[in-house]
Structure formats: C-alpha cells, structure tokens
Design a protein around this motif. Sequence first.
Motif, PDB file in Angstrom:
ATOM      1  N   LYS A 104      17.411 -59.304 -15.472  1.00 28.30           N
ATOM      2  CA  LYS A 104      17.435 -58.832 -14.084  1.00 28.30           C
ATOM      3  C   LYS A 104      18.813 -58.293 -13.718  1.00 28.30           C
ATOM      4  O   LYS A 104      18.935 -57.239 -13.073  1.00 28.30           O
ATOM      5  N   ASP A 105      19.865 -58.999 -14.130  1.00 30.34           N
ATOM      6  CA  ASP A 105      21.231 -58.548 -13.845  1.00 30.34           C
ATOM      7  C   ASP A 105      21.531 -57.223 -14.549  1.00 30.34           C
ATOM      8  O   ASP A 105      22.187 -56.333 -13.983  1.00 30.34           O
ATOM      9  N   LEU A 106      21.039 -57.086 -15.777  1.00 30.87           N
ATOM     10  CA  LEU A 106      21.245 -55.834 -16.516  1.00 30.87           C
ATOM     11  C   LEU A 106      20.517 -54.677 -15.839  1.00 30.87           C
ATOM     12  O   LEU A 106      21.048 -53.562 -15.741  1.00 30.87           O
ATOM     13  N   LEU A 107      19.308 -54.938 -15.365  1.00 28.69           N
ATOM     14  CA  LEU A 107      18.549 -53.907 -14.653  1.00 28.69           C
ATOM     15  C   LEU A 107      19.249 -53.496 -13.357  1.00 28.69           C
ATOM     16  O   LEU A 107      19.305 -52.316 -13.004  1.00 28.69           O
ATOM     17  N   THR A 108      19.789 -54.499 -12.659  1.00 35.08           N
ATOM     18  CA  THR A 108      20.524 -54.211 -11.421  1.00 35.08           C
ATOM     19  C   THR A 108      21.746 -53.351 -11.715  1.00 35.08           C
ATOM     20  O   THR A 108      22.027 -52.383 -10.997  1.00 35.08           O
ATOM     21  N   ARG A 109      22.476 -53.722 -12.767  1.00 33.82           N
ATOM     22  CA  ARG A 109      23.667 -52.940 -13.132  1.00 33.82           C
ATOM     23  C   ARG A 109      23.302 -51.519 -13.530  1.00 33.82           C
ATOM     24  O   ARG A 109      24.002 -50.565 -13.182  1.00 33.82           O
ATOM     25  N   ARG A 110      22.191 -51.367 -14.242  1.00 33.03           N
ATOM     26  CA  ARG A 110      21.741 -50.023 -14.632  1.00 33.03           C
ATOM     27  C   ARG A 110      21.440 -49.179 -13.394  1.00 33.03           C
ATOM     28  O   ARG A 110      21.793 -47.995 -13.333  1.00 33.03           O
ATOM     29  N   SER A 111      20.791 -49.783 -12.416  1.00 35.35           N
ATOM     30  CA  SER A 111      20.493 -49.071 -11.169  1.00 35.35           C
ATOM     31  C   SER A 111      21.770 -48.655 -10.448  1.00 35.35           C
ATOM     32  O   SER A 111      21.858 -47.553  -9.891  1.00 35.35           O
ATOM     33  N   GLN A 112      22.767 -49.542 -10.444  1.00 39.14           N
ATOM     34  CA  GLN A 112      24.051 -49.211  -9.813  1.00 39.14           C
ATOM     35  C   GLN A 112      24.726 -48.034 -10.498  1.00 39.14           C
ATOM     36  O   GLN A 112      25.256 -47.132  -9.845  1.00 39.14           O
ATOM     37  N   LEU A 113      24.692 -48.030 -11.832  1.00 40.83           N
ATOM     38  CA  LEU A 113      25.297 -46.934 -12.593  1.00 40.83           C
ATOM     39  C   LEU A 113      24.571 -45.618 -12.340  1.00 40.83           C
ATOM     40  O   LEU A 113      25.198 -44.564 -12.198  1.00 40.83           O
ATOM     41  N   LEU A 114      23.243 -45.682 -12.267  1.00 45.79           N
ATOM     42  CA  LEU A 114      22.465 -44.473 -11.984  1.00 45.79           C
ATOM     43  C   LEU A 114      22.773 -43.933 -10.590  1.00 45.79           C
ATOM     44  O   LEU A 114      22.852 -42.717 -10.382  1.00 45.79           O
ATOM     45  N   GLU A 115      22.961 -44.846  -9.645  1.00 42.33           N
ATOM     46  CA  GLU A 115      23.302 -44.432  -8.283  1.00 42.33           C
ATOM     47  C   GLU A 115      24.666 -43.749  -8.253  1.00 42.33           C
ATOM     48  O   GLU A 115      24.840 -42.712  -7.594  1.00 42.33           O
ATOM     49  N   MET A 116      25.631 -44.308  -8.970  1.00 43.28           N
ATOM     50  CA  MET A 116      26.954 -43.687  -9.045  1.00 43.28           C
ATOM     51  C   MET A 116      26.877 -42.327  -9.739  1.00 43.28           C
ATOM     52  O   MET A 116      27.557 -41.376  -9.353  1.00 43.28           O
ATOM     53  N   THR A 176      21.130 -49.927 -21.210  1.00 45.24           N
ATOM     54  CA  THR A 176      19.714 -49.772 -21.573  1.00 45.24           C
ATOM     55  C   THR A 176      19.430 -50.426 -22.925  1.00 45.24           C
ATOM     56  O   THR A 176      18.409 -51.106 -23.101  1.00 45.24           O
ATOM     57  N   LYS A 177      20.335 -50.246 -23.864  1.00 47.16           N
ATOM     58  CA  LYS A 177      20.190 -50.869 -25.189  1.00 47.16           C
ATOM     59  C   LYS A 177      20.241 -52.383 -25.075  1.00 47.16           C
ATOM     60  O   LYS A 177      19.458 -53.097 -25.731  1.00 47.16           O
ATOM     61  N   GLN A 178      21.138 -52.901 -24.229  1.00 46.61           N
ATOM     62  CA  GLN A 178      21.242 -54.351 -24.031  1.00 46.61           C
ATOM     63  C   GLN A 178      19.959 -54.919 -23.430  1.00 46.61           C
ATOM     64  O   GLN A 178      19.526 -56.024 -23.787  1.00 46.61           O
ATOM     65  N   ILE A 179      19.353 -54.167 -22.517  1.00 45.84           N
ATOM     66  CA  ILE A 179      18.096 -54.611 -21.904  1.00 45.84           C
ATOM     67  C   ILE A 179      17.004 -54.698 -22.963  1.00 45.84           C
ATOM     68  O   ILE A 179      16.265 -55.688 -23.041  1.00 45.84           O
TER      69      ILE A 179
END
Length: 298
Positions: A132-144, A178-181
């Motif tokens: 869940k934390d990795l998915l949240t971080r991915r979303s933050q990076l996509l937003e940036m 994404t790879k970590q997820i």
Amino acid sequence: MTIHTESQTEINVGVDVGKSKLDIVLHPLDLHFQIPNDETSIRKIVQVLKSQNVTRIVTEATGRYEHAFVFACDQANLPIVVVNPVSIRRYAQAIGVLAKTDKIDASVIARFAATIQPDIKPIPDKQSRLIKDLLTRRSQLLEMQTMEKNRLQILPKALHRSIKTLLRSLETQIKTITKQIDEAVMQVKHWRTKAEILTSVPGVGKVLAYTLLSELPELGKLNRKEIAALVGVAPMNRESGTWNGKRRIRGGRHRIRTVMFMAMLSSIQCSPVFKRFYEHLKAQGKLTKVAIIACSAS
C-alpha cells in the motif's frame, strides 16, 4: 499501572493521537492516561489494556502518527479500530461537545466507541502495508510527473533543461517503485493468485489489481452493490416528500475510485461488454463522466 474493574463492565477505549503523545480514556470508568507516543510507552500501555476486559479500542486516522499504537495493539490481539476523524467530529457535534482538548477528544472517541460500536476489522499485515505504501508513493511520483509535464508546456525554454532532468529522474523512480511492487506481490501467495485473477479481466492492469487488493480487502466477501457503495461509485438518493433531487456519488475510498476511473477508460475501448453498456448509457443522454462511473459501479 493497575486498574481494578468489575468483570461484567464493558470497557471502550478512546485514544487521541498526537505526534509526541497519546491521550487515552477508558469509558465508562472515566480514567485518563497521557503517555509519550514512543515504542516503550506504547508497549507498557498495551500490556495494561491487555489485562483488562477491553471491548473495543478506537482511534482516529491521523496521518500515520497512530501506526505505532495500532500495530502494537494488533500484535497483542487487542480489538483496535481506526475510524475517519470526520465521523468523530460529527458525533461530538451531535452530543453537543464543542470544546476541544486532547483529553476531551479522547473522551469523545471513547463514547463514540461505546455508542456507535464500529466494526472491528482486521489490520493489514506487514506485507500488505508495504504494498500500500509503495502504491501511494507511485501515485505521488506520477502526480509530480504530471505537474512537471504541464510546466514544460507553459514555462520558457530557458527552464526546460531543468524540467526534463527532473522528468527523467521521476521516470526512473516510477519504474523502480513499480518493480518493487511486483516483487512484493509475488512474495505473497494469496496476493499473487488474486492479482492473476483480476488482471485476466480486459482493462484491469497491475496497478488497479494491486490497489483493489490493498485498499479493498472486502472484495469477494460482499455483493456488487455493497462493494460499489464502499468504493463510492453508487449514486445516493436525494429525496424529500414530493421532491426528487439529482442522485450523486459521495464518500467512499477515493484512491480506488480514481484508479478505477482511469482503468475504465481503457476497459471501454477493449471490452465489448463495457463498450456496449457505455454506448447504451450515452445513447440515453448520460454525460460521459456519469456513464463511466456507471460502468465502474456495474
């Protein structure tokens, strides 16, 4: 620290969480404790609570400051519940509590626990929390990344080199996350199996599948209408007497809803079933957004 209570007394615990301290109230005993929000103090209070006939421990979601206490309670098999702060605030208003201090807030939470009796749901395991934390971080990076792409369109060329450098860095980080997820999901058999089932549906990619698994553990346990209501894609009635208002979606789990909306755009293109339903709704005069949400709820 010792508490003497009658065995038949149901004890509901309210915990107001701060960055540096926890305020804990036991209802109906009206006992109040204030402890530092650190590992040692939490371990001690968990042992105290474990020795009592605790029916329910309720705390608010406070931007991760509650995590240490919640996970310690879960590990000790205590009945811990994390609730939306909005629900607590509305309850306080309903019972006429307007003053606000840490002790009062903890007392309100304890009374909320005793009166509303929110359902005790399983706390996600460590691997699920990581995903869940990795998915949240991915979303933050996509937003940036989206913000920088927008700046590339409007800022002068003298700044383009800086923007492009940051975009390359963001792209690299997104691929790494994404790879970590993927690796984290593959380590858990039931996650891997469910992800394979979900991604077999046209239009459902890995990100949507992982989001559903982490944010919607009720999937497979509730019916279609109940799941739609949980996600927040079920239209709510707005009626009073002879007046019928326009139905609207509200509440729900916005992160799932956002990912589902984007995935449905793809599903409409590649799934004949969704495409026919979408075109049927459009032919009835439904707005594009309304038709896409209706497809998501189906």
